[in-house]
Write an enzyme that holds these catalytic residues in place. Sequence first.
Site, PDB file in Angstrom:
ATOM      1  N   HIS A 531      -2.499  31.856 -26.531  1.00 24.26           N
ATOM      2  CA  HIS A 531      -1.927  31.014 -27.581  1.00 24.26           C
ATOM      3  C   HIS A 531      -0.473  31.384 -27.886  1.00 24.26           C
ATOM      4  O   HIS A 531      -0.113  31.612 -29.045  1.00 24.26           O
ATOM      5  CB  HIS A 531      -2.745  31.156 -28.867  1.00 24.26           C
ATOM      6  CG  HIS A 531      -4.148  30.664 -28.764  1.00 24.26           C
ATOM      7  ND1 HIS A 531      -5.136  31.045 -29.655  1.00 24.26           N
ATOM      8  CD2 HIS A 531      -4.743  29.813 -27.897  1.00 24.26           C
ATOM      9  CE1 HIS A 531      -6.272  30.466 -29.321  1.00 24.26           C
ATOM     10  NE2 HIS A 531      -6.060  29.705 -28.258  1.00 24.26           N
ATOM     11  N   HIS A 575      -7.000  27.965 -32.795  1.00 29.39           N
ATOM     12  CA  HIS A 575      -6.664  27.847 -31.392  1.00 29.39           C
ATOM     13  C   HIS A 575      -5.641  26.720 -31.321  1.00 29.39           C
ATOM     14  O   HIS A 575      -5.809  25.662 -31.934  1.00 29.39           O
ATOM     15  CB  HIS A 575      -7.917  27.546 -30.582  1.00 29.39           C
ATOM     16  CG  HIS A 575      -8.914  28.664 -30.608  1.00 29.39           C
ATOM     17  ND1 HIS A 575      -9.482  29.188 -29.479  1.00 29.39           N
ATOM     18  CD2 HIS A 575      -9.424  29.382 -31.642  1.00 29.39           C
ATOM     19  CE1 HIS A 575     -10.302  30.177 -29.803  1.00 29.39           C
ATOM     20  NE2 HIS A 575     -10.289  30.303 -31.131  1.00 29.39           N
TER      21      HIS A 575
END
Length: 594
Positions: A531, A575
């Site tokens: 990420h 996320h």
Amino acid sequence: MLPSSSLSLLLGIALAGPCVADVFQRPEQLRGTTYDYIVVGSGTAGNVIAARLAEDRKNDVLVLEAGISNEGVLGSQVPFFAPTLTPSTIYDWNYTYAPQPNLNGRVIPIARGRLLGGSSSVNYMVHHYGSSEDYDLLAKLTGDSGWSWSNMKRYIARHEKFVPPADGHNTTGQYIPSLHSTSGVLPKSLPGYSLPIDSRVIATTKELSSEFPFNQDTTSGNVLGLGWVQSSIGGGTRSSSATTYLAGVVGRRNVDVLLNAQVTKLVKTGAVGGKPSFRGVQFASGPQSSSTTVYARKEVIVSAGSIGTPQILQLSGIGDKADLAAKSITTHVHLPSVGKNLSDHVLLPNNWKVRGPSLDDFLRDPAAIDAALGQWQANKTGVLVHGITNHLGFFRFPKSAPIFKTIPDPATGPTASHWELIVSSYWLVPGVASPETGNYLTLIAALISPTSRGEVKLASNNPFDHPLIDPNLLSSNFDKYALREGVKSVRRFLSAKAWADYVVSPVNIAANPTDAEIDAYVRAFASTVFHPVGTSAMSPAKAGWGVVDPQLRVKGADGVRVVDASVWPFLPNAHTQAPTYLVAERAASLIRGY
């Protein structure tokens, strides 16, 4: 991340098929060299921009994708096969982080999709938006109230299409329907395959509710607590930006998509208002191929991601002049923040040997996998509709935690999280093969509000050389503390009665580890949740830091915007794909003026 050698055989099946109509392989197939808008990258954000711009038939749009088509790529369709797509495949950029001193000098792969849909075609499909405080802080930092949660949540209706799970089970109590849209673009759903541990997880939220409360739906803006995962899966199949946004406009006369087109730099085309203008885009299919330049009448939108975008900007002479001079690149815009401020969520698997069912036996059985594939192909049901988890949750440390006596709370707000818990019913350790026998439970502790920062910088002025990518993971005292406490927390999670007859013993760490033993475990096994953000950070228009203004226009330049995860100045409590989708939806509205 799936350990089975049986699953690796599927890479032989996952071959790119023929391209869909109006997706081209060669530049000479394009309708011309000038378009109204050029979108660099057909990833999570880029396809949103292309689709929304193409809704206006007066806009002529070109999308440049460095990779291949997603058509016919089985691993990008079957949810459970997602981990076969990265690393070390043709579907991945195959980047690695620089050796990380705080992780025993390990070199860690950082998966980035290199096909239509970008990382939305290879990720693990977790789809939630984060804390309301993420967006409110973004609004505060940029001075633009349009980035606040009260405004950004309206884009959910445009974006998502909530659909029933693949198994059609009763979802009452597993989410809050009023928070969601059923008329948007991207199908998403609750888990479509139940696991034996599901009831144990929910029972734990009841028994240990003070530390691990149940959260019915994080789309409310409140992320704290543990609940049922929501995923970009519809009808048992992955939903990517390519299968949704891009598929909706491919075939229109005002959209061209070109594959195998790696952008090597933005081309300076003049000046507007005293700023150099970059309405040219140079690309090539490889280091030995000739370059082609195309031009935008209106704007170039760079959506190449948190690694690709700063690399392209720097190659174009937009960045820190000292760094550019060192690579013999002429500086057109001195913008020191380009590539800086890189941060990433850190993943730490915690494994236990268990008595009873898990997915490990399935993963070791080629016949079972083949049968499951047959079921999926027949009706899109069964174990292969499963992602890596059915449950995840976000948690924070108490205000009285010792770390806050010396370090300010780094969360985006007082109800935002510090760490995440992900529950998986099999062995899940990146880079470590699964044991040949036994059943396992994995509880991932992920660092959500890291204070460590790194950078992306050029290794050379060759656009086909990977840049140097160093997130400087776990370089701060808070980050080390957070994962140490995360290990202790997941052990308390398993102290619930629900696990008493299931969990046998921890793996790779002592039953009652000291802090020093936990820290050693972290250094040996922590990696990334894939990420990365922050390398083209958004900031107020007149701020001395940052790369883009609140309208996402590159500072000091004309004719170019950045729209991707790199514009987030900090990591959201999520996320990152869903927050990136919302950023792209707002960016499209800014560009089109609606």
